[in-house]
Design a protein around this motif. Sequence first.
Motif, PDB file in Angstrom:
ATOM      1  N   UNK A  87     -12.347 -11.122 -10.120  1.00 38.50           N
ATOM      2  CA  UNK A  87     -10.884 -11.210 -10.035  1.00 38.50           C
ATOM      3  C   UNK A  87     -10.321 -11.843 -11.302  1.00 38.50           C
ATOM      4  N   UNK A  88     -10.907 -12.971 -11.732  1.00 37.07           N
ATOM      5  CA  UNK A  88     -10.434 -13.644 -12.934  1.00 37.07           C
ATOM      6  C   UNK A  88     -10.545 -12.716 -14.141  1.00 37.07           C
ATOM      7  N   UNK A  89     -11.641 -11.981 -14.236  1.00 36.66           N
ATOM      8  CA  UNK A  89     -11.818 -11.036 -15.340  1.00 36.66           C
ATOM      9  C   UNK A  89     -10.750  -9.945 -15.292  1.00 36.66           C
ATOM     10  N   UNK A  90     -10.481  -9.426 -14.110  1.00 34.08           N
ATOM     11  CA  UNK A  90      -9.478  -8.368 -13.962  1.00 34.08           C
ATOM     12  C   UNK A  90      -8.083  -8.862 -14.339  1.00 34.08           C
ATOM     13  N   UNK A  91      -7.782 -10.107 -13.987  1.00 35.94           N
ATOM     14  CA  UNK A  91      -6.457 -10.647 -14.257  1.00 35.94           C
ATOM     15  C   UNK A  91      -6.259 -10.977 -15.728  1.00 35.94           C
ATOM     16  N   UNK A  92      -7.295 -11.476 -16.368  1.00 31.72           N
ATOM     17  CA  UNK A  92      -7.141 -11.996 -17.728  1.00 31.72           C
ATOM     18  C   UNK A  92      -7.541 -11.005 -18.815  1.00 31.72           C
ATOM     19  N   UNK A  93      -8.378 -10.035 -18.486  1.00 29.35           N
ATOM     20  CA  UNK A  93      -8.785  -9.037 -19.468  1.00 29.35           C
ATOM     21  C   UNK A  93      -7.994  -7.762 -19.216  1.00 29.35           C
ATOM     22  N   UNK A 141     -11.023  -0.440 -10.445  1.00 29.03           N
ATOM     23  CA  UNK A 141     -11.257   0.552  -9.392  1.00 29.03           C
ATOM     24  C   UNK A 141      -9.953   0.872  -8.667  1.00 29.03           C
ATOM     25  N   UNK A 142      -9.873   2.054  -8.115  1.00 31.52           N
ATOM     26  CA  UNK A 142      -8.679   2.452  -7.365  1.00 31.52           C
ATOM     27  C   UNK A 142      -8.836   1.978  -5.913  1.00 31.52           C
ATOM     28  N   UNK A 170      -1.291  -3.965 -12.730  1.00 32.89           N
ATOM     29  CA  UNK A 170      -2.671  -4.476 -12.674  1.00 32.89           C
ATOM     30  C   UNK A 170      -2.810  -5.521 -11.576  1.00 32.89           C
ATOM     31  N   UNK A 171      -1.845  -6.429 -11.478  1.00 33.14           N
ATOM     32  CA  UNK A 171      -1.920  -7.486 -10.476  1.00 33.14           C
ATOM     33  C   UNK A 171      -1.863  -6.917  -9.059  1.00 33.14           C
ATOM     34  N   UNK A 172      -0.998  -5.948  -8.844  1.00 31.49           N
ATOM     35  CA  UNK A 172      -0.913  -5.330  -7.521  1.00 31.49           C
ATOM     36  C   UNK A 172      -2.223  -4.612  -7.196  1.00 31.49           C
ATOM     37  N   UNK A 173      -2.794  -3.957  -8.194  1.00 32.68           N
ATOM     38  CA  UNK A 173      -4.095  -3.306  -8.025  1.00 32.68           C
ATOM     39  C   UNK A 173      -5.149  -4.324  -7.590  1.00 32.68           C
ATOM     40  N   UNK A 206       0.826  -1.204   0.000  1.00 24.70           N
ATOM     41  CA  UNK A 206       0.000   0.000   0.000  1.00 24.70           C
ATOM     42  C   UNK A 206       0.862   1.257   0.000  1.00 24.70           C
ATOM     43  N   UNK A 207       1.927   1.274   0.770  1.00 25.52           N
ATOM     44  CA  UNK A 207       2.809   2.440   0.802  1.00 25.52           C
ATOM     45  C   UNK A 207       3.409   2.703  -0.578  1.00 25.52           C
ATOM     46  N   UNK A 208       3.826   1.647  -1.261  1.00 26.45           N
ATOM     47  CA  UNK A 208       4.391   1.810  -2.600  1.00 26.45           C
ATOM     48  C   UNK A 208       3.331   2.274  -3.596  1.00 26.45           C
ATOM     49  N   UNK A 209       2.135   1.706  -3.467  1.00 28.60           N
ATOM     50  CA  UNK A 209       1.057   2.053  -4.398  1.00 28.60           C
ATOM     51  C   UNK A 209       0.686   3.528  -4.289  1.00 28.60           C
ATOM     52  N   UNK A 210       0.465   3.988  -3.081  1.00 24.83           N
ATOM     53  CA  UNK A 210       0.012   5.379  -2.941  1.00 24.83           C
ATOM     54  C   UNK A 210       1.099   6.375  -3.327  1.00 24.83           C
TER      55      UNK A 210
END
Length: 770
Positions: free
Chosen positions: A718-724, A730-731, A696-699, A669-673
């Motif tokens: 989750x599967x849709x987010x990973x593969x598409x 969303x943030x 994308x994966x970290x998101x 989270x610290x790295x992301x923000x």
Amino acid sequence: MENLHLLYNFISCVFILSIKLSIAADNITPSRFIRDGEKLVSSSQRFELGFFSPGKSKYRYLGIWYKQIPDTIVWVANRNSPIFDSNAVLTISNGGKLVLLNQTNGTIWSSNLSREVKNPVAQLLDTGNLVVRDNFSSNSSEDYLWQSFDHPSDTLLAGMKLGWDLKTGLERYQTSWKSDDDPSPGNYTHRLDIHVLPKLCTYNGSVKLLCSGPWNGAIFAAIPSYSYLYKPTVVDNEDEIYYRYDSYNSPVIMTLKLNPSGKIQHLIWNERNRTWEAFFSLPDRFCQFYGHCGANSICSFDKKPHCECLKGFELKSHHNKTRPGTCVRSQSSDCKSGDRFIMLDDVKLPDFVEASLNESMNVKECEAECLKNCTCRAYANSKVTGEGSGCLMWFGDLIDIRKADDRNNGQSIYIRVPASELGGKKLLWILVILVLPAILLPASYIISANSRTRDSWFPMFSLASVSAATANFSTENKLGEGGFGPVYKGRLLNGQEVAVKRLSSQSGQGQEEFKNEIKLIAKLQHRNLVRLLGCCIELEEKILIYEYMPNKSLDFFLFDSTKENLLGWGTRVRIIEGIAQGLLYLHQYSRLRVIHRDLKASNILLDKDMNPKISDFGMARIFGGDELQSKTKRIVGTYFGVLLLETLSSKRNTDFSNTNSLTLLGHAWDLWKDDRAWELIDPTLQNEASYLILNRYINVGLLCVQEDAADRPTMFEVVSMLTNKTINLPHPRQPAFSSIRGLKNTILPANGKARVCSGNCLTLSEMDAR
């Protein structure tokens, strides 16, 4: 005042008319018709019928579509007769015939009818079926005088039949559109071939483009099997032969579509992203094209050259680098000298060009029958359910054999080979390998006397056989030890390597956990779940026998600095997506609806190709559909998010020092923000990772561990987010368990470094998952 009175009458008429239309919105009668711009809507608001123009076309057609997906047309009435204006109407005659009329009352299209009816009604059902029936009859399929399901376009919906009505001679099959802008019949058809045994084939005109293996009692062999998504059914009796599929999860929108290019696709609607996603698309590789390698050859996806002559055949001519040309007998067969059979395992059976079927024979009788007929080239079981049954025999060339890949389910076939080609020693070893286990195995392989039904049948091993397989549970065979107890490598009498998990007498997991694991895994079938082969309950022993995973578990590589470089970027991507697919099956598509509740790197086993398989179901729970839906708000869904971040970073959740955060979640989270999420990755991957995919994966990982359950995605999402890779994500906000407050049971030594604990180190009051 008069104007107000007229306005009141007008509003009243409109109101009354709107009530009438809303009541009859799913049907028409001879007194009512549908104009261009008007629609029929099924009672649950699932399907609509009306006029449309496909793609860039200016022509109008009458069709059916999903109400929430109006661009997806599932049926077209006037495919060969486009409408040139917007003046057409659909009505039903007094005799019950559906008629599409132009502005001069000329017939554009009409339905045929088995017989006339006095009080006809045409109704759009919630299945997407447009039916004609007597208004005073029951609404059952037996009473339908006509139905659109009997005349498919390019789409097969759940519950539709693909096949033959043997009483009337009606064949139901799919026909492609000519193009995305033209729904008139294209060159491709998808139909049920019923010669010898039913199989699914796609044709280009009259030429076969692709065929599945035959129906083997459970599936069409050697095409992708997604039985956790839908139930395939084949009905074969004197009245009809047909195939249909039914979704296990009724709200799921699913279609089987034949594209204008000839591809057959199983599609599922992703509601969150508002897109269709294909869970298979055929043909997608050269081996799937019918007869790609020619007769008497086998096509393999993972070999080069891809085409090889079968044993007993040799290459006569060579057309190009990928196809063997013509495979002919390497030497003439002499029945009198004694031919033999060799087994080809996990393949698509050849086409039934010249074949016979005897359903009353078993495999041994089939072998004897084939052996005494010199023209018989091969034999196999026709059904694989139970212990196998039925006898298929092939005469002449063997066409369209291919090796099944890891998504498929192949069968075994026995190919005739002259005894002289096997050689004496080789034949002896074949006899040892094939016959000896058949003699010895019954003494060590017992079927429970209480397990008579197909659902409860389960292999039981004797303690003597398990002890022999593991060299009496020797230290040299020990693979490791967990909370359940030690795990040993073993080898069965038939040569198969297995992993043997022996319940420790000191284990906190006892009889209930043991029974739970057996009950669960025996009924779960997915390529990303470890396969349970059997168990042993003898004396005080409680033992599970699994398929052997030669590459141990994910944590063996992930958290060892000397081995983490063996997990390349592509391998980690495959592992992450495989785990997600396995969880999606458990949560949504398994008939049992299972929550694992102990997901961690040590419970992710890796096969010889480093494909992940979820194991250890001792703590899992089974839910009903409604109950599971309510549990998807709970916190254990974070397990996948944590495991995803651990796989990217090669760090345990609590294995941090010299950082501002005590957990991997907090660090991520610290790295992301700070817009530095890429720094989370294992340094060994920096030169090969895709940073767009990494981000994308970290998101996704951070979304899975959100504090508010409503913000966490389902496994389907989750599967849709990973593969598409094209959808917007969303943030995330600051996740749960990203600070010391989330580590209730973590012990902090004086050096400030959190001690590694079991699982993902999340202390939860209730172990239920999303």
